[in-house]
Design an enzyme around this catalytic site. Structure first.
Site, PDB file in Angstrom:
ATOM      1  N   ASP A  55       0.818  -1.212   0.000  1.00 58.74           N
ATOM      2  CA  ASP A  55       0.000   0.000   0.000  1.00 58.74           C
ATOM      3  C   ASP A  55       0.856   1.268   0.000  1.00 58.74           C
ATOM      4  OD1 ASP A  55      -1.907  -1.898   0.191  1.00 58.74           O
ATOM      5  OD2 ASP A  55      -2.857  -1.142   2.003  1.00 58.74           O
ATOM      6  N   TYR A  96       6.458 -13.307  -2.253  1.00 62.01           N
ATOM      7  CA  TYR A  96       6.122 -13.776  -0.917  1.00 62.01           C
ATOM      8  C   TYR A  96       6.666 -15.200  -0.761  1.00 62.01           C
ATOM      9  CZ  TYR A  96       2.474 -10.166  -1.548  1.00 62.01           C
ATOM     10  OH  TYR A  96       1.793  -9.007  -1.806  1.00 62.01           O
ATOM     11  N   ARG A 118       5.210  -9.335  -7.015  1.00 63.88           N
ATOM     12  CA  ARG A 118       4.184  -9.651  -6.030  1.00 63.88           C
ATOM     13  C   ARG A 118       3.369  -8.399  -5.727  1.00 63.88           C
ATOM     14  NH1 ARG A 118       7.513  -9.354  -0.221  1.00 63.88           N
ATOM     15  NH2 ARG A 118       6.441  -7.412   0.310  1.00 63.88           N
ATOM     16  N   GLU A 170       0.688  -5.282  -5.738  1.00 63.10           N
ATOM     17  CA  GLU A 170       0.163  -4.373  -6.754  1.00 63.10           C
ATOM     18  C   GLU A 170       1.222  -3.501  -7.410  1.00 63.10           C
ATOM     19  OE1 GLU A 170      -2.916  -0.585  -6.884  1.00 63.10           O
ATOM     20  OE2 GLU A 170      -3.529  -2.394  -5.821  1.00 63.10           O
TER      21      GLU A 170
END
Length: 392
Positions: free
Chosen positions: A19, A190, A278, A280
């Site tokens: 984010d 991840y 990985r 966004e």
């Protein structure tokens, strides 16, 4: 509406860098390309300092790259809201700040990226919260969505990334430029049980593979795979690199890279032939790189991430021949399902030339729909609507 001169972006730092990566990129673009006075409010300065290495994680407020970055814990009683307020990904605004907002405030909820059809119907919808109105703004892949974040000169800089600049990049990470017949892969991921099979395919294959792994959550698994084949730690040249570890097995060589500033991540993608990404932000940057990529979507407990993954693939692989489509989707599914990737990887490399063409044309298609411009146009649209309501 008066001319927009200020913007506050609020971001909860979730999953380390996802984010905050999008929020920091948007903040810089609004400030540096469009001249807005931008404050970025975040609740984790340590994660921010990874994306911006010259930031001081101990400070509550600092100016970086034309943006004022402030710690969310700051008391908001005396903070004046900006002309435009963006809560990234639905984070709740501080109550004191929300109370200070007026009906004139433009309040945008910047949503997560999705290629699903329903996004077009929800994009720009208002959500009244008297006396305020909160608008939903969805990034996306069609003209009926908000588009994607891209700097105005990004593709030009990518296309100008010539041999001399590539050589400088490799030197910056402490390496000589790889041989032309070496397949160069970046791996930002991840934790993933499919890594062992993927490494096996690369190690046992006929082609030399150089895999660059930025520091992150996958690193313990990389170390475990090479537990019996560790090369002596390398002292790499380049400012701030320190000691980094290299590994080798068969035709596979792995180099662990320090976490780079967000602005420098693009060069890593441009320098490689295939990119594993990985979340966004790195997924979007991989698309601008114009190289074949594999996206590890963030898993959700109710498995809705599979719908999002398939929705993207359905748009992306439309012009591909059946063999290329099957190879692309097969590797993406195995990587996200943490299965055995050996067979899918071999099929993927068989159609790599076609995937290269698709990746490049896709990037140019997307570049016609830019998020920052669409966002500012929408803000002006809101202003015109309000002016008509006042006149009425």
């Amino acid at each position: 509406m008066k001319q927009v001169v200020s913007c506050d972006i609020f971001c909860n730092v979730i999953d380390n860098y996802g984010d905050i990566g999008v929020s920091w990129r948007l903040a810089r673009q609004l400030a540096n390309e469009f001249g807005l006075v931008v404050r970025l409010w975040i609740d984790d300065m340590a994660s921010f300092s990874k994306l911006c290495p010259d930031a001081d994680a101990a400070l509550q407020s600092q100016h970086k790259r034309g943006v004022e970055v402030r710690l969310w814990s700051t008391p908001f009683a005396n903070v004046r809201p900006a002309d435009v307020v963006i809560d990234a990904f639905g984070c709740a605004l501080p109550p004191a700040y929300l109370a200070a907002m007026s009906a004139a405030s433009v309040w945008i909820n910047l949503e997560y990226l999705s290629a699903e059809d329903w996004v077009e119907g929800c994009h720009k919808l208002p959500s009244p919260r008297p006396p305020l109105i909160r608008y939903f703004f969805f990034p996306g892949f069609t003209k009926k969505t908000g588009g994607l974040l891209i700097e105005r000169d990004l593709l030009a800089r990518r296309d100008a990334f010539d041999e001399s600049q590539q050589r400088a990049f490799w030197q910056s990470v402490g390496m000589e430029m790889p041989a032309t017949d070496t397949l160069k892969i970046s791996l930002f991921a991840y934790e993933n049980a499919a890594l062992t099979g993927l490494f096996d395919a690369w190690a046992q294959g006929d082609q030399a593979v150089l895999c660059l792994v930025p520091e992150g959550r996958i690193l313990p698994q990389v170390r475990q795979y090479f537990a019996d084949a560790i090369i002596t730690p390398l002292t790499l040249t380049g400012e701030g690199l320190g000691e980094r570890v290299g590994y080798a097995r068969g035709n596979l060589t792995v180099r662990v890279l320090p976490f780079v500033a967000q602005e420098n991540y693009d060069e890593l993608l441009w320098a490689c032939d295939v990119n594993f990404v990985r979340g966004e932000d790195s997924c979007v940057r991989a698309q601008w790189a114009g190289k074949p990529f594999i996206w590890q979507i963030y898993p959700q407990h109710d498995a809705v991430h599979w719908q999002k993954l398939q929705a993207f693939l359905n748009r992306y692989d439309v012009p591909l021949r059946p063999a290329a489509s099957q190879a692309l989707q097969g590797l993406w599914r195995v990587w996200n399902d943490e299965g055995d990737a050996v067979q899918e990887w071999n099929a993927f490399t068989d159609v790599l030339s076609e995937l290269n063409i698709r990746a490049l044309t896709w990037a140019y298609e997307l570049a016609e729909n830019t998020l920052a411009l669409n966002l500012l146009d929408f803000i002006q649209e809101i202003g015109r609507i309000r002016a008509l309501e006042i006149e009425g």
